[in-house]
Design a protein around this motif. Structure first.
Motif, PDB file in Angstrom:
ATOM      1  N   SER A  29       0.805  -1.224   0.000  1.00 37.19           N
ATOM      2  CA  SER A  29       0.000   0.000   0.000  1.00 37.19           C
ATOM      3  C   SER A  29       0.839   1.277   0.000  1.00 37.19           C
ATOM      4  CB  SER A  29      -0.909   0.025   1.242  1.00 37.19           C
ATOM      5  OG  SER A  29      -1.806  -1.071   1.238  1.00 37.19           O
ATOM      6  N   LEU A  30       2.156   1.132  -0.039  1.00 31.53           N
ATOM      7  CA  LEU A  30       3.034   2.305   0.000  1.00 31.53           C
ATOM      8  C   LEU A  30       2.778   3.236  -1.175  1.00 31.53           C
ATOM      9  CD1 LEU A  30       6.474   0.812   1.071  1.00 31.53           C
ATOM     10  CD2 LEU A  30       5.129   2.486   2.343  1.00 31.53           C
ATOM     11  N   THR A  31       2.694   4.526  -0.904  1.00 32.38           N
ATOM     12  CA  THR A  31       2.596   5.519  -1.962  1.00 32.38           C
ATOM     13  C   THR A  31       3.856   6.368  -2.046  1.00 32.38           C
ATOM     14  OG1 THR A  31       1.455   7.003  -0.438  1.00 32.38           O
ATOM     15  CG2 THR A  31       0.085   5.655  -1.862  1.00 32.38           C
ATOM     16  N   ALA A  32       4.471   6.638  -0.920  1.00 34.52           N
ATOM     17  CA  ALA A  32       5.678   7.447  -0.910  1.00 34.52           C
ATOM     18  C   ALA A  32       6.458   7.185   0.367  1.00 34.52           C
ATOM     19  CB  ALA A  32       5.341   8.933  -1.006  1.00 34.52           C
ATOM     20  N   MET A  33       7.741   7.451   0.296  1.00 28.79           N
ATOM     21  CA  MET A  33       8.588   7.412   1.488  1.00 28.79           C
ATOM     22  C   MET A  33       9.480   8.637   1.493  1.00 28.79           C
ATOM     23  SD  MET A  33       9.562   3.391   2.080  1.00 28.79           S
ATOM     24  CE  MET A  33      10.214   3.715   3.721  1.00 28.79           C
ATOM     25  N   SER A  34       9.928   8.997   2.658  1.00 29.29           N
ATOM     26  CA  SER A  34      10.716  10.216   2.762  1.00 29.29           C
ATOM     27  C   SER A  34      11.673  10.148   3.938  1.00 29.29           C
ATOM     28  CB  SER A  34       9.794  11.431   2.892  1.00 29.29           C
ATOM     29  OG  SER A  34       8.842  11.224   3.913  1.00 29.29           O
ATOM     30  N   TRP A  35      12.605  11.086   3.939  1.00 26.66           N
ATOM     31  CA  TRP A  35      13.543  11.269   5.033  1.00 26.66           C
ATOM     32  C   TRP A  35      13.314  12.646   5.638  1.00 26.66           C
ATOM     33  CZ3 TRP A  35      16.485   7.453   6.960  1.00 26.66           C
ATOM     34  CH2 TRP A  35      16.783   6.358   6.148  1.00 26.66           C
ATOM     35  N   PHE A  36      13.350  12.700   6.941  1.00 24.36           N
ATOM     36  CA  PHE A  36      13.326  13.939   7.695  1.00 24.36           C
ATOM     37  C   PHE A  36      14.530  13.906   8.640  1.00 24.36           C
ATOM     38  CE2 PHE A  36       9.075  15.796   6.931  1.00 24.36           C
ATOM     39  CZ  PHE A  36       8.513  14.755   6.201  1.00 24.36           C
ATOM     40  N   ARG A  37      14.854  15.045   9.195  1.00 24.38           N
ATOM     41  CA  ARG A  37      15.922  15.082  10.189  1.00 24.38           C
ATOM     42  C   ARG A  37      15.612  16.125  11.257  1.00 24.38           C
ATOM     43  NH1 ARG A  37      21.036  17.821   6.874  1.00 24.38           N
ATOM     44  NH2 ARG A  37      20.159  19.951   6.750  1.00 24.38           N
ATOM     45  N   GLN A  38      16.190  15.906  12.413  1.00 27.08           N
ATOM     46  CA  GLN A  38      16.027  16.856  13.508  1.00 27.08           C
ATOM     47  C   GLN A  38      17.373  17.057  14.170  1.00 27.08           C
ATOM     48  OE1 GLN A  38      12.948  15.872  16.322  1.00 27.08           O
ATOM     49  NE2 GLN A  38      12.879  17.975  17.099  1.00 27.08           N
ATOM     50  N   GLY A  39      17.934  18.252  13.983  1.00 24.00           N
ATOM     51  CA  GLY A  39      19.212  18.585  14.573  1.00 24.00           C
ATOM     52  C   GLY A  39      19.053  19.037  16.012  1.00 24.00           C
ATOM     53  N   PRO A  40      20.144  19.165  16.743  1.00 25.89           N
ATOM     54  CA  PRO A  40      20.098  19.597  18.142  1.00 25.89           C
ATOM     55  C   PRO A  40      19.421  20.944  18.291  1.00 25.89           C
ATOM     56  CG  PRO A  40      22.286  18.797  17.540  1.00 25.89           C
ATOM     57  CD  PRO A  40      21.509  18.896  16.273  1.00 25.89           C
ATOM     58  N   GLY A  41      18.364  20.994  19.077  1.00 23.38           N
ATOM     59  CA  GLY A  41      17.669  22.248  19.312  1.00 23.38           C
ATOM     60  C   GLY A  41      16.864  22.761  18.147  1.00 23.38           C
ATOM     61  N   LYS A  42      16.665  21.916  17.151  1.00 22.23           N
ATOM     62  CA  LYS A  42      15.933  22.351  15.964  1.00 22.23           C
ATOM     63  C   LYS A  42      14.648  21.540  15.791  1.00 22.23           C
ATOM     64  CE  LYS A  42      20.161  23.572  13.462  1.00 22.23           C
ATOM     65  NZ  LYS A  42      20.949  23.348  12.216  1.00 22.23           N
ATOM     66  N   GLU A  43      13.779  22.070  14.953  1.00 14.22           N
ATOM     67  CA  GLU A  43      12.575  21.330  14.628  1.00 14.22           C
ATOM     68  C   GLU A  43      12.872  20.303  13.536  1.00 14.22           C
ATOM     69  OE1 GLU A  43       9.263  24.796  15.641  1.00 14.22           O
ATOM     70  OE2 GLU A  43       9.466  24.026  13.606  1.00 14.22           O
ATOM     71  N   ARG A  44      12.023  19.299  13.474  1.00 16.54           N
ATOM     72  CA  ARG A  44      12.178  18.303  12.424  1.00 16.54           C
ATOM     73  C   ARG A  44      11.934  18.948  11.063  1.00 16.54           C
ATOM     74  NH1 ARG A  44       9.494  12.422  13.245  1.00 16.54           N
ATOM     75  NH2 ARG A  44      10.600  12.808  15.201  1.00 16.54           N
ATOM     76  N   GLU A  45      12.779  18.607  10.084  1.00 18.49           N
ATOM     77  CA  GLU A  45      12.647  19.194   8.763  1.00 18.49           C
ATOM     78  C   GLU A  45      12.695  18.128   7.678  1.00 18.49           C
ATOM     79  OE1 GLU A  45      15.876  21.880   7.992  1.00 18.49           O
ATOM     80  OE2 GLU A  45      17.408  20.327   8.171  1.00 18.49           O
ATOM     81  N   PHE A  46      12.060  18.440   6.571  1.00 19.46           N
ATOM     82  CA  PHE A  46      12.036  17.547   5.419  1.00 19.46           C
ATOM     83  C   PHE A  46      13.402  17.533   4.754  1.00 19.46           C
ATOM     84  CE2 PHE A  46      10.336  15.402   1.806  1.00 19.46           C
ATOM     85  CZ  PHE A  46      10.895  15.992   0.678  1.00 19.46           C
TER      86      PHE A  46
END
Length: 115
Positions: A29-46
């Protein structure tokens, strides 16, 4: 869908790493996959995303040319090749899977880039 990310570690600036994210469960059922990251003291980003069937990719503009997202549909595995790493790339990297209007998250893998 369950996700297991791996491949993080400590690397010197200018080095490379390849992250992997293995998907299991309702992978048909997968439509898409992605990577996000969250650095020290930062918000999660695409970071980057890929359409599972057609392979269309998208990137955070600032990472184009250094990071490459890919997938192996037969293995239900997502990859992120990261080159020319910089200290500011230090973060916990998360993979995400979109299917049936649901988004699942992996547990994250830590990437540390030393200067």
């Amino acid at each position: 869908v369950q996700l297991q990310a791996s491949g993080g570690g400590l690397v010197q600036a200018g080095g490379s790493l390849r992250l992997s994210c293995a998907a299991s469960g309702r992978t048909s059922s997968l439509t898409a996959m992605s990577w996000f990251r969250q650095g020290p003291g930062k918000e999660r980003e695409f970071v980057a995303g890929i359409m599972w069937s057609g392979g269309y990719t998208s990137y955070q503009d600032s990472l184009k040319g250094r990071f490459t997202i890919s997938r192996d549909s037969a293995k239900n595995t997502l990859y992120l090749q990261m080159n020319s790493l910089k200290p500011e790339d230090t973060a916990v990297y998360y993979c995400a899977a979109d299917y049936s209007r649901i988004r699942s998250w992996g547990q994250g893998t830590l990437v540390t880039v030393s200067s």
